[in-house]
Motif scaffolding. Structure first.
Motif, PDB file in Angstrom:
ATOM      1  N   LEU A 152      67.617  55.791   2.284  1.00 59.90           N
ATOM      2  CA  LEU A 152      66.334  56.470   2.495  1.00 59.90           C
ATOM      3  C   LEU A 152      66.299  57.869   1.901  1.00 59.90           C
ATOM      4  O   LEU A 152      65.234  58.487   1.843  1.00 59.90           O
ATOM      5  CB  LEU A 152      66.029  56.559   4.002  1.00 59.90           C
ATOM      6  CG  LEU A 152      66.011  55.236   4.774  1.00 59.90           C
ATOM      7  CD1 LEU A 152      65.802  55.498   6.259  1.00 59.90           C
ATOM      8  CD2 LEU A 152      64.931  54.313   4.236  1.00 59.90           C
ATOM      9  N   VAL A 202      71.526  55.689   6.691  1.00 61.69           N
ATOM     10  CA  VAL A 202      70.313  56.351   6.185  1.00 61.69           C
ATOM     11  C   VAL A 202      70.396  56.640   4.694  1.00 61.69           C
ATOM     12  O   VAL A 202      69.442  57.183   4.124  1.00 61.69           O
ATOM     13  CB  VAL A 202      70.038  57.660   6.957  1.00 61.69           C
ATOM     14  CG1 VAL A 202      69.894  57.374   8.438  1.00 61.69           C
ATOM     15  CG2 VAL A 202      71.135  58.696   6.716  1.00 61.69           C
ATOM     16  N   ASP A 220      69.023  48.524  -0.255  1.00 61.95           N
ATOM     17  CA  ASP A 220      68.922  49.464   0.859  1.00 61.95           C
ATOM     18  C   ASP A 220      69.494  48.874   2.139  1.00 61.95           C
ATOM     19  O   ASP A 220      70.090  49.585   2.959  1.00 61.95           O
ATOM     20  CB  ASP A 220      67.464  49.870   1.085  1.00 61.95           C
ATOM     21  CG  ASP A 220      66.925  50.758  -0.027  1.00 61.95           C
ATOM     22  OD1 ASP A 220      67.751  51.408  -0.706  1.00 61.95           O
ATOM     23  OD2 ASP A 220      65.704  50.801  -0.230  1.00 61.95           O
TER      24      ASP A 220
END
Length: 414
Positions: free
Chosen positions: A93, A90, A162
């Motif tokens: 994010l 994560v 990402d």
């Protein structure tokens, strides 16, 4: 191969998992590029964030063995892998302020995993074969890191940075699932307990093994020197007309020599006195940097990398195994944590200290590196004379400890 046959099956399975985890552990290789690129941070801010993450990694290495000694090294490995995997998945994010807090925690969990891996190899391989065991572990890790960076570059080029975090996190969680399946969950009834509240404390155990603190201090010094190859060395080469391609080939040479020679060297030197081997390895690291003193010609750079790599082959596996052989069963994890923390300390110390010296007095960097590594090597060679809790009379710090009982992978699994 004789080296592989000397390593128990459980440890070979663990090393396969370490290889896979190393393949997907490419996030932090590209972290600085990610922070200064997609995140839009300045070089200074990116350096601070990366440094904070490095502190978390060192802290995890230093404390992971304590968790393993108390709760079981298998549990420490699984907990660290799950925490690290979730956070990495994560990380891309998260808003930047949250990222600053999450990154060192993810790195801390990764450090716990690294310490647990070393402890599981230490207790899973019988005394006398640990050099081969750690050589197999390093071979798996180095092979994974050889594959991982170009794979990460493909992911970043075809998708985005990402996705590097997502792939790294998912791979780490898969490693946790794999380790949970292949590592035994319970120890044999007769095995030495992982945690014994009546056992002597860590300081007392180190006091009766004075060669171990000397070795750890020497490893901190030489790691500060060794990791200049990842910070000031490429800057030095660039300042003398050698571009990133030359540096890339030098790092590739390092990886290739390690993959080809480390396992045979561990087998060939298994009967040699460990501190003698480690001391010679540290001296070779110092010699490598001394070769840069005359100048920055390509030949000197290649000679540096060869000497540095041969020194690494001699000292890293042997030093890890020596600390494992010296550790009492109830403190195996903490001894491995001390070594793991020392062996990665340069990741935090080398860039700021080397960078500051290269900026202020570039001509002094390589002579000081050579002297520091040389003194570290001489200190380890001197430590052979120190006594320890060993069998066989007046044998000194280079002797082998008494065989351990019940020190197996199943005993440490928790």
């Amino acid at each position: 191969m004789k080296t592989l046959r000397a390593v128990p099956g459980d440890v070979r399975l663990l090393c396969f998992g370490i290889f896979f985890n190393a393949v997907v552990s490419f996030t932090f290789i590209y972290l600085f590029v990610y922070l200064t690129g997609p995140r839009g941070l300045s070089v200074g801010h990116a350096g601070v964030i990366g440094g904070i993450g490095g502190v978390g990694l060192v802290a995890g290495n230093l404390t992971g063995g304590w968790f393993g000694d108390r709760y079981g090294h298998r549990r420490a490995l699984l907990a660290g892998s799950v925490v690290s995997g979730v956070l990495l998945a994560v990380l891309g994010l998260l808003a930047t302020p949250v990222l600053i807090a999450a990154l060192p925690l993810a790195q801390y969990a990764s450090g716990v995993v690294r310490a647990a891996n070393s402890a599981l190899v230490a207790v899973g391989v019988p005394e006398g074969s640990r050099r081969q065991g750690f050589a197999v572990m390093r071979f798996a890790s180095n092979a994974g890191f050889t594959v991982g960076p170009p794979l990460g570059a493909l992911v970043a080029a075809h998708w985005s940075y990402d996705w590097l975090f997502v792939a790294d996190g998912a791979g780490t969680l898969l490693f946790a699932a794999y380790a949970a399946r292949v590592l035994p969950a319970r120890g044999a009834a007769h095995a030495e307990p992982v945690h014994d509240p009546r056992a002597p404390g860590l300081r007392r155990e180190l006091r009766v093994r004075p060669a171990v603190p000397v070795l750890l201090a020497a490893i901190v010094c030489v790691d500060l020197v060794y990791r200049q190859q990842y910070s000031t060395l490429p800057v030095f080469l660039g300042d003398h007309g050698m571009d990133a391609h030359v540096y890339g080939w030098l790092i590739a040479l390092n990886s290739a020599v390690i993959l080809c020679l480390e396992l045979p060297a561990a087998h060939a030197l298994r009967g040699r006195a460990p501190l003698s081997v480690v001391g010679c390895g540290l001296l070779l690291v110092g010699l490598g940097y001394a070769l840069l003193i005359p100048g920055a010609a390509l030949g000197w750079a290649v000679a540096l990398m060869v000497s540095l790599t041969l020194g690494e082959i001699l000292y890293k596996t042997t030093a890890t195994a020596y600390v494992a052989d010296q550790a009492p069963p109830h403190a195996q994890g903490r001894f491995q944590s001390l070594y793991a923390g020392a062996s990665i300390s340069g990741q935090v110390l080398a860039p700021p200290l080397g960078g500051a010296l290269y900026t202020a007095a570039p001509a002094l960097l390589w002579p000081l590196c050579a002297v520091l590594a040389g003194l570290a090597g001489l200190a380890v060679l001197w430590a052979r004379r120190l006594p320890g809790p060993l069998t066989g009379g007046d044998t000194g710090g280079d002797a082998r400890p008494a065989p351990e009982t019940g020190s197996t992978l199943r005993a440490a699994a928790g």
